[in-house]
Write a protein that holds these residues in place. Structure first.
Motif, PDB file in Angstrom:
ATOM      1  N   SER A  20      63.079 -31.708 111.315  1.00 35.89           N
ATOM      2  CA  SER A  20      63.783 -32.781 112.012  1.00 35.89           C
ATOM      3  C   SER A  20      63.530 -32.782 113.507  1.00 35.89           C
ATOM      4  O   SER A  20      63.521 -33.820 114.135  1.00 35.89           O
ATOM      5  N   ARG A  59      54.661 -43.317 110.060  1.00 33.34           N
ATOM      6  CA  ARG A  59      54.401 -42.920 108.670  1.00 33.34           C
ATOM      7  C   ARG A  59      53.566 -41.639 108.617  1.00 33.34           C
ATOM      8  O   ARG A  59      53.845 -40.742 107.829  1.00 33.34           O
ATOM      9  N   HIS A  61      53.391 -39.330 110.900  1.00 30.89           N
ATOM     10  CA  HIS A  61      54.250 -38.266 111.410  1.00 30.89           C
ATOM     11  C   HIS A  61      55.159 -37.751 110.287  1.00 30.89           C
ATOM     12  O   HIS A  61      55.280 -36.541 110.081  1.00 30.89           O
ATOM     13  N   ALA A  62      55.775 -38.672 109.567  1.00 29.35           N
ATOM     14  CA  ALA A  62      56.669 -38.292 108.466  1.00 29.35           C
ATOM     15  C   ALA A  62      55.902 -37.580 107.359  1.00 29.35           C
ATOM     16  O   ALA A  62      56.393 -36.610 106.782  1.00 29.35           O
ATOM     17  N   ARG A  63      54.697 -38.034 107.068  1.00 28.02           N
ATOM     18  CA  ARG A  63      53.889 -37.377 106.032  1.00 28.02           C
ATOM     19  C   ARG A  63      53.539 -35.949 106.438  1.00 28.02           C
ATOM     20  O   ARG A  63      53.533 -35.047 105.596  1.00 28.02           O
ATOM     21  N   ARG A  65      55.266 -33.949 108.373  1.00 34.00           N
ATOM     22  CA  ARG A  65      56.478 -33.127 108.239  1.00 34.00           C
ATOM     23  C   ARG A  65      56.786 -32.856 106.765  1.00 34.00           C
ATOM     24  O   ARG A  65      57.182 -31.758 106.395  1.00 34.00           O
ATOM     25  N   ALA A  66      56.604 -33.867 105.927  1.00 29.84           N
ATOM     26  CA  ALA A  66      56.826 -33.681 104.494  1.00 29.84           C
ATOM     27  C   ALA A  66      55.849 -32.663 103.923  1.00 29.84           C
ATOM     28  O   ALA A  66      56.210 -31.856 103.057  1.00 29.84           O
TER      29      ALA A  66
END
Length: 81
Positions: A20, A59, A61-63, A65-66
């Motif tokens: 986060s 998108r 960035h989120a990938r 982190r995932a």
């Protein structure tokens, strides 16, 4: 009723990640102290941290982190996250 996971033992691997917010960047000394304490208790610490996350698009960035989470959960050596 959920199953209770087994207790951690010395030598077990704990994955440390911060999806986060990049605590590794914001509080490097605190993170280092926390890792050092876990290691002093006999645990192996695996830091999962992508140093250069994509800034744009969101998108990507989120990938990234995932992917850190997936890496932790898919590693059979990791006993706690």
């Amino acid at each position: 009723m959920a199953a209770i996971p087994p207790a951690l033992r010395k030598g077990d691997t704990i994955a440390v990640l911060s999806p986060s917010s990049r605590l590794n960047d914001l509080f490097p000394l605190r993170v280092a102290r926390g890792i050092a304490w876990l290691e002093s208790q006999g645990f192996v610490v695996k830091t999962i941290f992508t140093p250069s996350l994509p800034r744009s698009p969101l998108r990507a960035h989120a990938r990234a982190r995932a992917a850190e989470f997936h890496s932790a959960f898919s590693d059979p050596a990791v006993k706690a996250i």
